[in-house]
Design a protein around this motif. Structure first.
Motif, PDB file in Angstrom:
ATOM      1  N   SER A  76       0.808  -1.224   0.000  1.00 49.99           N
ATOM      2  CA  SER A  76       0.000   0.000   0.000  1.00 49.99           C
ATOM      3  C   SER A  76       0.838   1.268   0.000  1.00 49.99           C
ATOM      4  O   SER A  76       0.316   2.356  -0.201  1.00 49.99           O
ATOM      5  N   ARG A  77       2.161   1.138   0.223  1.00 51.93           N
ATOM      6  CA  ARG A  77       3.010   2.325   0.285  1.00 51.93           C
ATOM      7  C   ARG A  77       4.329   2.031  -0.426  1.00 51.93           C
ATOM      8  O   ARG A  77       5.029   1.079  -0.070  1.00 51.93           O
ATOM      9  N   ALA A  78       4.663   2.872  -1.400  1.00 50.29           N
ATOM     10  CA  ALA A  78       5.936   2.709  -2.110  1.00 50.29           C
ATOM     11  C   ALA A  78       7.073   3.166  -1.210  1.00 50.29           C
ATOM     12  O   ALA A  78       6.882   3.965  -0.300  1.00 50.29           O
ATOM     13  N   SER A  79       8.266   2.655  -1.477  1.00 51.44           N
ATOM     14  CA  SER A  79       9.413   3.003  -0.654  1.00 51.44           C
ATOM     15  C   SER A  79      10.692   2.801  -1.462  1.00 51.44           C
ATOM     16  O   SER A  79      10.721   2.016  -2.399  1.00 51.44           O
ATOM     17  N   THR A  80      11.743   3.526  -1.089  1.00 50.53           N
ATOM     18  CA  THR A  80      13.060   3.336  -1.680  1.00 50.53           C
ATOM     19  C   THR A  80      14.060   3.190  -0.550  1.00 50.53           C
ATOM     20  O   THR A  80      14.054   3.966   0.398  1.00 50.53           O
ATOM     21  N   ILE A  81      14.906   2.191  -0.649  1.00 51.81           N
ATOM     22  CA  ILE A  81      15.900   1.897   0.379  1.00 51.81           C
ATOM     23  C   ILE A  81      17.280   2.027  -0.257  1.00 51.81           C
ATOM     24  O   ILE A  81      17.500   1.596  -1.379  1.00 51.81           O
ATOM     25  N   TYR A  82      18.218   2.621   0.464  1.00 48.34           N
ATOM     26  CA  TYR A  82      19.597   2.727   0.006  1.00 48.34           C
ATOM     27  C   TYR A  82      20.483   1.972   0.983  1.00 48.34           C
ATOM     28  O   TYR A  82      20.464   2.230   2.178  1.00 48.34           O
ATOM     29  N   GLU A  83      21.230   1.007   0.470  1.00 49.83           N
ATOM     30  CA  GLU A  83      22.094   0.190   1.315  1.00 49.83           C
ATOM     31  C   GLU A  83      23.389  -0.099   0.586  1.00 49.83           C
ATOM     32  O   GLU A  83      23.384  -0.715  -0.481  1.00 49.83           O
ATOM     33  N   ASN A  84      24.511   0.348   1.145  1.00 47.29           N
ATOM     34  CA  ASN A  84      25.845   0.099   0.576  1.00 47.29           C
ATOM     35  C   ASN A  84      25.923   0.449  -0.906  1.00 47.29           C
ATOM     36  O   ASN A  84      26.438  -0.317  -1.710  1.00 47.29           O
ATOM     37  N   GLY A  85      25.408   1.600  -1.272  1.00 39.68           N
ATOM     38  CA  GLY A  85      25.467   2.050  -2.656  1.00 39.68           C
ATOM     39  C   GLY A  85      24.442   1.413  -3.574  1.00 39.68           C
ATOM     40  O   GLY A  85      24.410   1.707  -4.758  1.00 39.68           O
ATOM     41  N   ARG A  86      23.615   0.530  -3.053  1.00 40.79           N
ATOM     42  CA  ARG A  86      22.558  -0.107  -3.853  1.00 40.79           C
ATOM     43  C   ARG A  86      21.244   0.589  -3.563  1.00 40.79           C
ATOM     44  O   ARG A  86      20.992   1.022  -2.456  1.00 40.79           O
ATOM     45  N   GLU A  87      20.406   0.689  -4.565  1.00 43.19           N
ATOM     46  CA  GLU A  87      19.080   1.276  -4.413  1.00 43.19           C
ATOM     47  C   GLU A  87      18.040   0.188  -4.648  1.00 43.19           C
ATOM     48  O   GLU A  87      18.088  -0.528  -5.635  1.00 43.19           O
ATOM     49  N   VAL A  88      17.102   0.069  -3.710  1.00 47.91           N
ATOM     50  CA  VAL A  88      16.025  -0.898  -3.835  1.00 47.91           C
ATOM     51  C   VAL A  88      14.718  -0.113  -3.814  1.00 47.91           C
ATOM     52  O   VAL A  88      14.422   0.580  -2.853  1.00 47.91           O
ATOM     53  N   THR A  89      13.955  -0.212  -4.887  1.00 44.69           N
ATOM     54  CA  THR A  89      12.673   0.464  -4.988  1.00 44.69           C
ATOM     55  C   THR A  89      11.563  -0.555  -4.857  1.00 44.69           C
ATOM     56  O   THR A  89      11.568  -1.576  -5.537  1.00 44.69           O
ATOM     57  N   ILE A  90      10.599  -0.250  -3.982  1.00 41.20           N
ATOM     58  CA  ILE A  90       9.434  -1.106  -3.789  1.00 41.20           C
ATOM     59  C   ILE A  90       8.262  -0.409  -4.461  1.00 41.20           C
ATOM     60  O   ILE A  90       7.885   0.689  -4.076  1.00 41.20           O
ATOM     61  N   SER A  91       7.705  -1.040  -5.485  1.00 36.51           N
ATOM     62  CA  SER A  91       6.613  -0.455  -6.257  1.00 36.51           C
ATOM     63  C   SER A  91       5.280  -0.670  -5.567  1.00 36.51           C
ATOM     64  O   SER A  91       5.089  -1.658  -4.852  1.00 36.51           O
ATOM     65  N   LEU A  92       4.355   0.253  -5.798  1.00 33.02           N
ATOM     66  CA  LEU A  92       2.992   0.091  -5.297  1.00 33.02           C
ATOM     67  C   LEU A  92       2.319  -1.076  -6.003  1.00 33.02           C
ATOM     68  O   LEU A  92       2.745  -1.517  -7.058  1.00 33.02           O
ATOM     69  N   GLY A  93       1.243  -1.543  -5.421  1.00 26.89           N
ATOM     70  CA  GLY A  93       0.489  -2.637  -6.038  1.00 26.89           C
ATOM     71  C   GLY A  93       1.140  -3.963  -5.756  1.00 26.89           C
ATOM     72  O   GLY A  93       1.162  -4.419  -4.624  1.00 26.89           O
ATOM     73  N   THR A  94       1.736  -4.557  -6.759  1.00 19.53           N
ATOM     74  CA  THR A  94       2.294  -5.903  -6.609  1.00 19.53           C
ATOM     75  C   THR A  94       3.514  -5.948  -5.704  1.00 19.53           C
ATOM     76  O   THR A  94       3.943  -7.023  -5.310  1.00 19.53           O
ATOM     77  N   GLY A  95       4.078  -4.798  -5.367  1.00 16.47           N
ATOM     78  CA  GLY A  95       5.230  -4.769  -4.461  1.00 16.47           C
ATOM     79  C   GLY A  95       6.510  -5.247  -5.100  1.00 16.47           C
ATOM     80  O   GLY A  95       7.381  -5.788  -4.445  1.00 16.47           O
ATOM     81  N   ARG A  96       6.633  -5.039  -6.374  1.00 17.11           N
ATOM     82  CA  ARG A  96       7.823  -5.476  -7.109  1.00 17.11           C
ATOM     83  C   ARG A  96       9.078  -4.814  -6.541  1.00 17.11           C
ATOM     84  O   ARG A  96       9.098  -3.622  -6.281  1.00 17.11           O
ATOM     85  N   LEU A  97      10.133  -5.582  -6.340  1.00  8.97           N
ATOM     86  CA  LEU A  97      11.421  -5.064  -5.887  1.00  8.97           C
ATOM     87  C   LEU A  97      12.287  -4.793  -7.101  1.00  8.97           C
ATOM     88  O   LEU A  97      12.446  -5.651  -7.961  1.00  8.97           O
ATOM     89  N   VAL A  98      12.873  -3.581  -7.167  1.00 10.76           N
ATOM     90  CA  VAL A  98      13.786  -3.231  -8.267  1.00 10.76           C
ATOM     91  C   VAL A  98      15.135  -2.874  -7.654  1.00 10.76           C
ATOM     92  O   VAL A  98      15.224  -1.932  -6.874  1.00 10.76           O
ATOM     93  N   PHE A  99      16.164  -3.651  -7.975  1.00  8.01           N
ATOM     94  CA  PHE A  99      17.504  -3.405  -7.463  1.00  8.01           C
ATOM     95  C   PHE A  99      18.311  -2.639  -8.505  1.00  8.01           C
ATOM     96  O   PHE A  99      18.321  -3.009  -9.673  1.00  8.01           O
ATOM     97  N   LYS A 100      18.976  -1.580  -8.084  1.00  9.47           N
ATOM     98  CA  LYS A 100      19.832  -0.806  -8.996  1.00  9.47           C
ATOM     99  C   LYS A 100      21.223  -0.708  -8.424  1.00  9.47           C
ATOM    100  O   LYS A 100      21.437  -0.726  -7.267  1.00  9.47           O
TER     101      LYS A 100
END
Length: 100
Positions: A76-100
């Motif tokens: 229900s809530r999108a979020s972006t996490i930054y850890e050790n130079g990596r970016e993880v985006t959590i998309s709304l809806g299905t909650g897809r994880l995108v690692f960059k």
């Protein structure tokens, strides 16, 4: 023609075998351990929400956001996490994880 020495195929096999043992020793995976642990918990929590048709929350680790899933496994809530130079985006809806 002499039968001494190694064939190219034998040399390739030896180099490949040495590479299997040497390559993992050069990797430092400790910075990504927390990220992979959190991602595993995230996926398990989402699967649990879908399987039980009940709301579930991903266990919150220190510094990591708690993510809630509805009974369909949607976020229900999108979020972006930054850890050790990596970016993880959590998309709304299905909650897809995108690692960059």
């Amino acid at each position: 023609m002499s039968n001494e020495g190694f064939t190219i195929a034998e040399m390739c096999i030896v180099i490949f075998a040495l590479g299997l043992f040497a390559y993992p020793a050069t990797l430092d995976t400790s910075p990504y351990t927390a990220l992979s642990t959190w991602a595993s918990q995230y996926i398990c929590s989402q699967a649990e929400a879908i399987a039980t048709s009940q709301q579930t929350t991903c266990a919150q680790e220190e510094g990591w956001p708690a993510i809630s899933f509805n009974e369909k496994g949607n976020v229900s809530r999108a979020s972006t996490i930054y850890e050790n130079g990596r970016e993880v985006t959590i998309s709304l809806g299905t909650g897809r994880l995108v690692f960059k």
